[in-house]
Design a protein around this motif. Sequence first.
Motif, PDB file in Angstrom:
ATOM      1  N   LYS A   1       1.264  -1.139  -0.196  1.00 32.67           N
ATOM      2  CA  LYS A   1      -0.225  -0.205   0.085  1.00 32.67           C
ATOM      3  C   LYS A   1       0.621   1.255  -0.019  1.00 32.67           C
ATOM      4  O   LYS A   1       2.022   1.351   0.666  1.00 32.67           O
ATOM      5  CB  LYS A   1      -0.598  -0.048   1.274  1.00 32.67           C
ATOM      6  CG  LYS A   1      -0.085  -0.016   2.510  1.00 32.67           C
ATOM      7  CD  LYS A   1      -1.230   0.846   2.993  1.00 32.67           C
ATOM      8  CE  LYS A   1      -0.541   0.545   5.039  1.00 32.67           C
ATOM      9  NZ  LYS A   1      -0.384   0.813   6.191  1.00 32.67           N
ATOM     10  N   GLY A   2       0.630   2.290  -0.489  1.00 29.58           N
ATOM     11  CA  GLY A   2       1.298   3.477  -1.320  1.00 29.58           C
ATOM     12  C   GLY A   2       2.322   3.911  -0.842  1.00 29.58           C
ATOM     13  O   GLY A   2       3.325   4.010  -0.193  1.00 29.58           O
ATOM     14  N   GLY A   3       2.927   2.590  -1.758  1.00 24.84           N
ATOM     15  CA  GLY A   3       4.247   2.464  -2.356  1.00 24.84           C
ATOM     16  C   GLY A   3       5.661   1.784  -1.089  1.00 24.84           C
ATOM     17  O   GLY A   3       6.748   1.882  -1.577  1.00 24.84           O
ATOM     18  N   ARG A   4       4.615   1.179  -0.243  1.00 21.47           N
ATOM     19  CA  ARG A   4       5.295   0.331   0.559  1.00 21.47           C
ATOM     20  C   ARG A   4       4.750  -1.558   0.172  1.00 21.47           C
ATOM     21  O   ARG A   4       4.355  -1.501   0.406  1.00 21.47           O
ATOM     22  CB  ARG A   4       5.086   0.958   2.041  1.00 21.47           C
ATOM     23  CG  ARG A   4       6.035   2.392   2.353  1.00 21.47           C
ATOM     24  CD  ARG A   4       6.962   3.219   2.251  1.00 21.47           C
ATOM     25  NE  ARG A   4       8.123   2.565   2.949  1.00 21.47           N
ATOM     26  CZ  ARG A   4       8.394   3.093   3.595  1.00 21.47           C
ATOM     27  NH1 ARG A   4       7.100   3.917   3.875  1.00 21.47           N
ATOM     28  NH2 ARG A   4       9.166   2.288   4.731  1.00 21.47           N
ATOM     29  N   THR A   5       5.978  -1.993   0.984  1.00 25.23           N
ATOM     30  CA  THR A   5       5.806  -3.479   0.976  1.00 25.23           C
ATOM     31  C   THR A   5       5.746  -4.108   2.412  1.00 25.23           C
ATOM     32  O   THR A   5       7.320  -3.707   2.655  1.00 25.23           O
ATOM     33  CB  THR A   5       6.473  -4.060  -0.654  1.00 25.23           C
ATOM     34  OG1 THR A   5       5.527  -3.326  -1.391  1.00 25.23           O
ATOM     35  CG2 THR A   5       6.232  -5.280   0.075  1.00 25.23           C
ATOM     36  N   LEU A   6       5.394  -5.007   2.587  1.00 25.43           N
ATOM     37  CA  LEU A   6       5.716  -6.056   3.410  1.00 25.43           C
ATOM     38  C   LEU A   6       5.713  -7.585   3.541  1.00 25.43           C
ATOM     39  O   LEU A   6       4.413  -7.793   2.766  1.00 25.43           O
ATOM     40  CB  LEU A   6       4.644  -5.041   4.670  1.00 25.43           C
ATOM     41  CG  LEU A   6       3.754  -6.351   6.257  1.00 25.43           C
ATOM     42  CD1 LEU A   6       4.410  -5.251   7.288  1.00 25.43           C
ATOM     43  CD2 LEU A   6       3.656  -7.799   6.292  1.00 25.43           C
ATOM     44  N   VAL A   7       6.134  -8.238   4.249  1.00 31.86           N
ATOM     45  CA  VAL A   7       6.483  -9.348   3.700  1.00 31.86           C
ATOM     46  C   VAL A   7       5.994 -10.833   4.821  1.00 31.86           C
ATOM     47  O   VAL A   7       6.944 -10.029   6.043  1.00 31.86           O
ATOM     48  CB  VAL A   7       7.379 -10.151   2.823  1.00 31.86           C
ATOM     49  CG1 VAL A   7       7.201 -11.229   2.531  1.00 31.86           C
ATOM     50  CG2 VAL A   7       7.735  -8.914   1.355  1.00 31.86           C
ATOM     51  N   ILE A   8       5.315 -11.243   5.099  1.00 29.85           N
ATOM     52  CA  ILE A   8       5.389 -12.170   5.887  1.00 29.85           C
ATOM     53  C   ILE A   8       5.830 -13.510   5.658  1.00 29.85           C
ATOM     54  O   ILE A   8       5.212 -14.283   4.634  1.00 29.85           O
ATOM     55  CB  ILE A   8       3.992 -12.500   6.048  1.00 29.85           C
ATOM     56  CG1 ILE A   8       3.196 -11.420   6.988  1.00 29.85           C
ATOM     57  CG2 ILE A   8       3.794 -13.363   7.553  1.00 29.85           C
ATOM     58  CD1 ILE A   8       1.726 -11.089   7.267  1.00 29.85           C
ATOM     59  N   ASP A   9       6.132 -14.078   6.384  1.00 29.96           N
ATOM     60  CA  ASP A   9       7.558 -15.619   6.329  1.00 29.96           C
ATOM     61  C   ASP A   9       7.578 -16.307   5.029  1.00 29.96           C
ATOM     62  O   ASP A   9       7.024 -16.474   4.456  1.00 29.96           O
ATOM     63  CB  ASP A   9       5.896 -16.502   6.682  1.00 29.96           C
ATOM     64  CG  ASP A   9       5.877 -16.485   8.094  1.00 29.96           C
ATOM     65  OD1 ASP A   9       6.502 -16.273   9.004  1.00 29.96           O
ATOM     66  OD2 ASP A   9       4.646 -17.351   8.536  1.00 29.96           O
ATOM     67  N   PRO A  10       8.397 -15.656   4.487  1.00 25.59           N
ATOM     68  CA  PRO A  10       9.398 -15.544   2.999  1.00 25.59           C
ATOM     69  C   PRO A  10      10.162 -16.940   3.519  1.00 25.59           C
ATOM     70  O   PRO A  10      11.555 -17.019   4.073  1.00 25.59           O
ATOM     71  CB  PRO A  10      10.469 -14.726   2.709  1.00 25.59           C
ATOM     72  CG  PRO A  10      10.170 -13.300   4.501  1.00 25.59           C
ATOM     73  CD  PRO A  10       9.947 -13.880   5.309  1.00 25.59           C
ATOM     74  N   GLY A  11       9.632 -18.029   3.462  1.00 26.25           N
ATOM     75  CA  GLY A  11      10.250 -19.313   4.127  1.00 26.25           C
ATOM     76  C   GLY A  11      10.593 -20.266   2.895  1.00 26.25           C
ATOM     77  O   GLY A  11      10.888 -20.154   1.834  1.00 26.25           O
ATOM     78  N   GLY A  12      11.291 -21.663   3.176  1.00 24.30           N
ATOM     79  CA  GLY A  12      12.356 -22.069   1.904  1.00 24.30           C
ATOM     80  C   GLY A  12      11.564 -22.849   0.740  1.00 24.30           C
ATOM     81  O   GLY A  12      12.020 -23.142   0.030  1.00 24.30           O
ATOM     82  N   PHE A  13       9.685 -22.953   0.922  1.00 24.15           N
ATOM     83  CA  PHE A  13       8.771 -22.810   0.045  1.00 24.15           C
ATOM     84  C   PHE A  13       8.248 -21.876  -0.906  1.00 24.15           C
ATOM     85  O   PHE A  13       7.549 -22.438  -2.077  1.00 24.15           O
ATOM     86  CB  PHE A  13       8.101 -24.335   0.638  1.00 24.15           C
ATOM     87  CG  PHE A  13       8.476 -25.724   1.378  1.00 24.15           C
ATOM     88  CD1 PHE A  13       9.570 -25.981   0.978  1.00 24.15           C
ATOM     89  CD2 PHE A  13       7.381 -26.182   1.956  1.00 24.15           C
ATOM     90  CE1 PHE A  13      10.185 -27.176   1.418  1.00 24.15           C
ATOM     91  CE2 PHE A  13       7.405 -26.805   2.798  1.00 24.15           C
ATOM     92  CZ  PHE A  13       9.301 -27.703   2.585  1.00 24.15           C
ATOM     93  N   SER A  14       9.439 -21.329  -0.851  1.00 20.70           N
ATOM     94  CA  SER A  14       8.049 -19.541  -1.323  1.00 20.70           C
ATOM     95  C   SER A  14       9.295 -19.091  -2.266  1.00 20.70           C
ATOM     96  O   SER A  14      10.596 -20.294  -2.426  1.00 20.70           O
ATOM     97  CB  SER A  14       8.409 -18.637  -0.748  1.00 20.70           C
ATOM     98  OG  SER A  14       9.510 -18.287   0.199  1.00 20.70           O
ATOM     99  N   GLU A  15       8.650 -18.569  -3.783  1.00 20.04           N
ATOM    100  CA  GLU A  15       9.983 -18.381  -4.261  1.00 20.04           C
ATOM    101  C   GLU A  15      11.358 -17.738  -4.063  1.00 20.04           C
ATOM    102  O   GLU A  15      11.148 -17.025  -2.977  1.00 20.04           O
ATOM    103  CB  GLU A  15       9.550 -17.010  -5.661  1.00 20.04           C
ATOM    104  CG  GLU A  15       7.900 -17.454  -5.826  1.00 20.04           C
ATOM    105  CD  GLU A  15       6.927 -17.649  -5.451  1.00 20.04           C
ATOM    106  OE1 GLU A  15       6.843 -17.263  -4.510  1.00 20.04           O
ATOM    107  OE2 GLU A  15       5.845 -17.607  -5.817  1.00 20.04           O
ATOM    108  N   GLN A  16      12.345 -17.645  -4.056  1.00 22.47           N
ATOM    109  CA  GLN A  16      13.705 -17.760  -4.219  1.00 22.47           C
ATOM    110  C   GLN A  16      13.591 -16.033  -3.935  1.00 22.47           C
ATOM    111  O   GLN A  16      14.688 -15.324  -2.654  1.00 22.47           O
ATOM    112  CB  GLN A  16      14.635 -17.905  -5.375  1.00 22.47           C
ATOM    113  CG  GLN A  16      16.208 -17.195  -4.098  1.00 22.47           C
ATOM    114  CD  GLN A  16      16.258 -18.277  -3.728  1.00 22.47           C
ATOM    115  OE1 GLN A  16      15.774 -19.959  -3.140  1.00 22.47           O
ATOM    116  NE2 GLN A  16      17.774 -18.077  -2.406  1.00 22.47           N
TER     117      GLN A  16
END
Length: 225
Positions: A24-39
């Motif tokens: 939102k508003g040009g900002r990004t929050l990421v939750i749980d970037p683990g080993g099964f998610s994209e590199q």
Amino acid sequence: MGTDANDTPLKLTKKGHSCVRLEKGGRTLVIDPGGFSEQESALGADALLVTHEHPDHFDELRLRAAMEANPEARIWTLRSVAEQISGAFPGRVHTVGHGDTFEAAGFEVEVHGELHAVIHPDIPRITNIGFVVDGLVFHPGDALTVPERPVKTLLLPMHAPWNKFSEVLDYVRAVSPAQVYDIHDGLLNDNGLGVLNRMLGEGGPGTGGAAHDHLRSGEGVRLAR
């Protein structure tokens, strides 16, 4: 907590297994970037939240790449994860727990929950926290935590060694959201997804009124407020 942040449209993008990006508003929050998610799932994040230490939710290399790419990025997580990465990024890793509230890159976050779901009595339970973001969407991590507040959008752990369908369905009904999107589905093939989606839809007992949708990795939606 203020209200201005909650007036800005919020976009959710699925990034594989239990990882999501909120923008939102040009900002990004990421939750749980683990080993099964994209590199690259954590790259471009201004704020990163990690629910617990299991490698399908916490991948140190993905977090390091995001923190090195953006010197202003910060991590909020529980102690067991913070202890593993805080030394590399002094002052940029914040330890939080149940009941805490904070602002992360313009997103308002509440912490709910304390323990990972039981996998088996022989396996010691670890800590786990969930995050309500902007009072709108709840990511529970590896637990069926019912937050002590209403949430409109629930990110639903669809499949894991620690859950079964009856628990998943009863959890949706207990939280009583308006909308459900699947997470924690990295071990399911198309057959498994089809069966579970039917069970949560018109072909099964239903969700108690919540709309249910499955997002494939890379798909995004605008979250209704």
